[in-house]
Design a protein around this motif. Structure first.
Motif, short mmCIF file in Angstrom:
data_model
loop_
_atom_site.label_atom_id
_atom_site.label_comp_id
_atom_site.label_asym_id
_atom_site.label_seq_id
_atom_site.Cartn_x
_atom_site.Cartn_y
_atom_site.Cartn_z
N UNK A 262 0.91 -1.30 -0.13
CA UNK A 262 0.01 -0.05 -0.01
C UNK A 262 0.91 1.06 -0.19
N UNK A 263 0.68 2.10 -0.93
CA UNK A 263 1.16 3.40 -0.94
C UNK A 263 0.86 4.32 0.33
N UNK A 264 1.76 4.53 1.25
CA UNK A 264 1.64 5.48 2.39
C UNK A 264 1.67 6.90 2.04
N UNK A 265 0.99 7.69 2.90
CA UNK A 265 0.95 9.11 2.75
C UNK A 265 0.22 9.60 1.80
N UNK A 266 -0.94 9.02 1.22
CA UNK A 266 -1.98 9.52 0.11
C UNK A 266 -2.70 10.56 0.74
N UNK A 267 -2.94 10.38 2.19
CA UNK A 267 -3.79 11.51 2.88
C UNK A 267 -3.20 12.60 3.49
N UNK A 268 -1.87 12.63 3.12
CA UNK A 268 -0.99 13.58 3.81
C UNK A 268 -1.60 15.10 3.90
N UNK A 269 -1.92 15.61 4.91
CA UNK A 269 -2.28 17.03 4.69
C UNK A 269 -3.93 17.25 4.62
N UNK A 270 -4.68 16.13 4.55
CA UNK A 270 -5.98 16.06 4.23
C UNK A 270 -6.98 16.04 5.86
N UNK A 271 -6.32 16.00 6.80
CA UNK A 271 -6.66 15.96 8.19
C UNK A 271 -6.11 16.65 9.15
N UNK A 272 -6.65 17.33 9.91
CA UNK A 272 -5.80 18.04 11.16
C UNK A 272 -5.20 16.91 11.98
N UNK A 273 -4.15 17.54 12.78
CA UNK A 273 -3.62 16.56 13.72
C UNK A 273 -4.24 16.89 14.62
N UNK A 274 -4.32 15.61 15.78
CA UNK A 274 -4.93 15.76 16.84
C UNK A 274 -3.96 15.13 18.11
N UNK A 275 -4.13 15.66 19.29
CA UNK A 275 -3.19 15.31 20.40
C UNK A 275 -3.86 14.08 20.84
N UNK A 276 -2.98 13.28 21.57
CA UNK A 276 -3.34 11.77 22.30
C UNK A 276 -4.50 11.99 23.36
N UNK A 277 -4.24 13.09 23.80
CA UNK A 277 -5.53 13.48 24.80
C UNK A 277 -6.91 13.41 24.03
N UNK A 278 -6.96 14.40 23.05
CA UNK A 278 -8.17 14.54 22.33
C UNK A 278 -8.52 13.17 21.59
N UNK A 279 -7.47 12.35 21.10
CA UNK A 279 -7.91 11.16 20.58
C UNK A 279 -8.70 10.36 21.46
N UNK A 280 -8.09 10.17 22.82
CA UNK A 280 -8.59 9.26 23.63
C UNK A 280 -9.84 9.86 24.56
N UNK A 281 -10.35 11.03 24.03
CA UNK A 281 -11.35 11.87 25.00
C UNK A 281 -12.63 11.18 24.59
N UNK A 282 -12.98 10.19 23.75
CA UNK A 282 -14.01 9.71 23.18
C UNK A 282 -14.18 8.26 23.60
N UNK A 283 -13.01 7.79 24.57
CA UNK A 283 -13.19 6.47 24.91
C UNK A 283 -14.32 5.97 25.57
N UNK A 284 -14.74 6.73 26.51
CA UNK A 284 -15.89 6.32 27.38
C UNK A 284 -17.10 6.28 26.54
N UNK A 285 -17.36 7.24 25.50
CA UNK A 285 -18.53 7.16 24.64
C UNK A 285 -18.60 6.10 23.81
N UNK A 286 -17.39 5.36 23.33
CA UNK A 286 -17.31 4.33 22.67
C UNK A 286 -17.65 3.17 23.22
N UNK A 287 -16.96 3.08 24.54
CA UNK A 287 -17.17 1.95 25.46
C UNK A 287 -18.70 1.92 25.80
N UNK A 288 -19.15 3.25 26.18
CA UNK A 288 -20.81 3.04 26.20
C UNK A 288 -21.59 2.35 25.13
N UNK A 289 -21.18 2.57 23.94
CA UNK A 289 -21.86 2.13 22.76
C UNK A 289 -21.72 0.69 22.44
N UNK A 290 -20.70 0.29 23.02
CA UNK A 290 -20.43 -1.32 23.03
C UNK A 290 -21.29 -2.04 24.02
N UNK A 291 -21.43 -1.44 25.19
CA UNK A 291 -22.12 -2.11 26.40
C UNK A 291 -23.59 -1.72 26.32
#
Length: 88
Positions: free
Chosen positions: A51-80
């Motif tokens: 697979x060619x890597x980097x095809x989406x470079x610059x198309x999405x904004x960067x987010x911090x690890x904290x922002x990425x993990x901020x939805x963990x509780x919501x996603x877990x609730x969807x599963x249970x």
């Protein structure tokens, strides 16, 4: 486009074919007495590659690890099936 002499081509044919087949080289010219005599090319569709890597470079904004993990509780609730206040 590297040019190799006939003797080198005979003694390292496997390496040359692998270089062309893998895409490392687009083509290799084989020379006889210093004059181009043949061209080694890949067969269309035979290139190894993943697979060619980097095809989406610059198309999405960067987010911090904290922002990425901020939805963990919501996603877990969807599963249970429990209800959780959406995070903002």
């Amino acid at each position: 486009m590297p040019v190799v002499n006939m003797h080198e081509a005979k003694s390292s044919l496997s390496r040359l074919v692998e270089a062309v087949a893998s895409g490392e080289e687009d083509e290799i010219v084989i020379a006889r007495n210093g004059k181009p005599a043949a061209k080694l090319l890949p067969i269309e569709g035979s290139r190894k590659g993943g697979v060619r890597l980097g095809l989406a470079a610059g198309k999405y904004r960067s987010i911090s690890l904290e922002e990425f993990n901020s939805t963990d509780d919501t996603i877990a609730a969807m599963f249970d099936g429990s209800e959780v206040e959406p995070s903002r």
